[in-house]
Design an enzyme around this catalytic site. Structure first.
Site, mmCIF file in Angstrom:
data_model
loop_
_atom_site.group_PDB
_atom_site.id
_atom_site.type_symbol
_atom_site.label_atom_id
_atom_site.label_comp_id
_atom_site.label_asym_id
_atom_site.label_seq_id
_atom_site.Cartn_x
_atom_site.Cartn_y
_atom_site.Cartn_z
ATOM 1 N N GLU A 195 4.486 32.381 92.486
ATOM 2 C CA GLU A 195 5.928 32.408 92.233
ATOM 3 C C GLU A 195 6.161 32.122 90.758
ATOM 4 O OE1 GLU A 195 9.841 29.764 93.300
ATOM 5 O OE2 GLU A 195 8.555 30.359 94.986
ATOM 6 N N ASP B 240 11.805 35.600 97.076
ATOM 7 C CA ASP B 240 12.057 34.174 97.319
ATOM 8 C C ASP B 240 13.176 33.770 96.363
ATOM 9 O OD1 ASP B 240 12.066 31.479 97.755
ATOM 10 O OD2 ASP B 240 9.958 31.154 97.287
ATOM 11 N N ASP C 269 15.199 29.655 91.615
ATOM 12 C CA ASP C 269 14.991 30.777 92.552
ATOM 13 C C ASP C 269 16.010 31.896 92.356
ATOM 14 O OD1 ASP C 269 12.777 29.661 93.827
ATOM 15 O OD2 ASP C 269 14.005 28.511 95.218
ATOM 16 N N ASP D 153 13.604 24.398 89.867
ATOM 17 C CA ASP D 153 13.296 25.695 90.482
ATOM 18 C C ASP D 153 14.592 26.333 90.985
ATOM 19 O OD1 ASP D 153 11.923 27.760 91.639
ATOM 20 O OD2 ASP D 153 11.107 26.601 93.295
ATOM 21 N N HIS E 74 7.721 28.952 89.451
ATOM 22 C CA HIS E 74 6.801 27.810 89.462
ATOM 23 C C HIS E 74 5.906 27.855 88.223
ATOM 24 C CE1 HIS E 74 6.997 27.519 94.183
ATOM 25 N NE2 HIS E 74 8.169 27.309 93.588
ATOM 26 N N HIS F 100 9.537 30.965 107.323
ATOM 27 C CA HIS F 100 8.938 29.719 107.807
ATOM 28 C C HIS F 100 9.276 29.589 109.288
ATOM 29 C CE1 HIS F 100 9.889 28.862 103.519
ATOM 30 N NE2 HIS F 100 8.810 28.099 103.520
#
Length: 460
Positions: A277, A348, A318, A316, A280, A110
């Site tokens: 993802e 991620d 990850d 989430d 998700h 990002h």
């Protein structure tokens, strides 16, 4: 300028084969090994994310940071500009050292991962330009490439009620300006994709939400992005990343089918793919590979953020995938579509807040890379053998008949199907779907995975 070595104790990670017990080696990922006509590295296209890996602190809702790193994980803007540039570049050095020692060819970021927001947009953009110019030099020196870039439109307080769906025009305009700049630097760095994740694009209550206005405005932002991409001559692929909830109660990009419907409604389906993802996907109540499969079947799968969640935790998490079965199912889809074009397998993922050693960063990535490499080997074996494909073909064999072909080709009518059923007469009472054979499918899948690994073991 002398570049500091951040991972001095780590050596180049090497492939040592299935018998290796060294956690800092690859057992299954042999990047130059050819499988079904491509190198493993080309099928898998592994990528390290900047945010969790170099900005993660171990912070959670119940405790402060636990991960003390030898670079600035938390930005400071209360120091002179030159010092800000210096620590941002040092963080870039740490990142590229990690990429090269791990042996990955791609990374993602990002805009606010690599440099902080300053007092004005002009100052912020100047800093981002300086840091990304340095990143470009590091890319040229190492051969590591940018898989995709994106703008962080969810962390700043201004985006608490959305960015592209905000009720305030000034917030919306700020988001648009930030996307424009993030697209510029992604183009400069040669990224093959640009991602939109709408972390705050949704609602907490329908009472204070004009859903149609918000979705119309989001679509307008995407259309401006399409126009600007053409203006600057960028070739990257736009992708949207679905997520059902968190941080919002409901997010507009709920799952793959929701996003595909949105894109078709607003005439954007030719300009966007999806970045899926799986964590998700499971939060949306689907199986791990569901959104990957659905996206691929309709030619919308662009890239995968290859993490996983904890089934006992409702948010989430990850985590790094270490589940061979899920990795194999993912790679079966990737093989069927012929591999990635603009995307890849992006980690991620974040180490657990209890995993505080720098070594844990390597172990986690290596373990998940091996998991997907093993999944690739098993998926290739399954595809080559054809047993599962044969079973699936048998299950839908009735659709190859002349009457069924009319439905498949779009030429059938209700009247024709009614006449067909009338022709069955008393046989109608025996019409049933044949056995689904779920257990047989599961047994064959497990057997084929096992036999794939037996073959690899024999070679070693």
């Amino acid at each position: 300028m002398t570049v500091k070595e951040f991972f001095a104790s780590a050596k180049q990670i090497e492939y040592k084969g299935p018998s290796s017990e060294d956690p800092l080696s690859y057992r299954w990922y042999n990047k130059d090994e050819v499988i079904l006509g491509k190198k493993m590295s080309e099928w898998l296209k592994f990528s390290v994310c900047y945010w969790h890996t170099f900005r993660g602190t171990g912070l959670d809702p119940f405790g402060t940071h636990t991960l003390d790193r030898p670079w600035y994980s938390i930005d400071r803007t209360d120091i002179p500009y030159a010092e800000i540039v210096e620590y941002c570049k040092a963080r870039v050095d740490a990142a590229f050292e990690f990429f090269t020692k791990l042996g990955v060819e791609y990374y993602t970021f990002h805009d606010r991962d690599v440099s902080p927001e300053l007092a004005t947009l002009a100052e912020t953009n100047q800093l981002l330009d300086e840091v990304t110019d340095y990143m470009l030099k590091k890319q040229e020196a190492t051969g590591v490439k940018l898989l995709w870039g994106t703008a962080n439109l969810f962390s700043a307080p201004r985006f608490a009620q959305g960015a592209g769906t905000s009720c305030e025009f000034d917030v919306y305009a700020t988001a648009a300006a930030q996307v424009k700049k993030a697209m510029d630097v992604t183009h400069k760095l040669g990224g093959s994709a640009y991602i939109f994740w709408g972390g705050r694009e949704g609602y907490a209550s329908l009472l204070n939400t004009n859903v149609r206005k918000e979705l119309d405005n989001m679509a307008a932002l995407f259309k401006m992005a399409v126009a600007y991409k053409e203006k600057i001559g960028a070739t990257f692929t736009f992708m949207i990343e679905p997520k059902p909830r968190e941080p919002m109660k409901h997010q507009y990009d709920y799952d793959a089918q929701t996003v595909i419907g949105f894109l078709k409604t607003y005439g954007l389906d030719k300009d966007f793919k999806l970045n899926i993802e799986p964590n998700h996907t499971t939060l949306a109540g689907h199986e791990y590979v569901h959104d990957i499969l659905v996206s691929a079947e309709y030619d919308f799968l662009g890239s995968i953020d290859c993490n996983t969640g904890d089934p006992l935790v409702g948010w989430d998490t990850d985590q790094f995938l270490m589940n061979d079965r899920d990795a194999t199912l993912v790679m079966m889809v990737v093989l069927k579509m012929g591999g990635f074009t603009a995307g890849g397998l992006n980690f991620d993922c974040k180490v657990r807040r209890e995993s505080t050693d720098l070594e844990d960063m390597f172990i986690s990535h290596i373990g998940s890379m091996d998991c997907f490499a093993k999944g690739l080997r098993m998926a290739a074996h399954i595809q080559s053998r054809g047993r599962l494909a044969g079973l699936l073909e048998q299950r839908y064999a009735s659709w190859t008949g002349a009457d069924a072909k009319g439905v498949v080709g779009g030429a059938a009518t209700f009247e024709e199907l009614e006449q067909y059923v009338l022709g069955l007469g008393a046989k109608l009472q025996t019409v049933r779907a044949r056995s689904g054979k779920q257990e047989l499918f599961e047994r064959v899948f497990a057997d084929e995975c096992d036999s794939a690994l037996i073959e690899v073991a024999k070679k070693h």
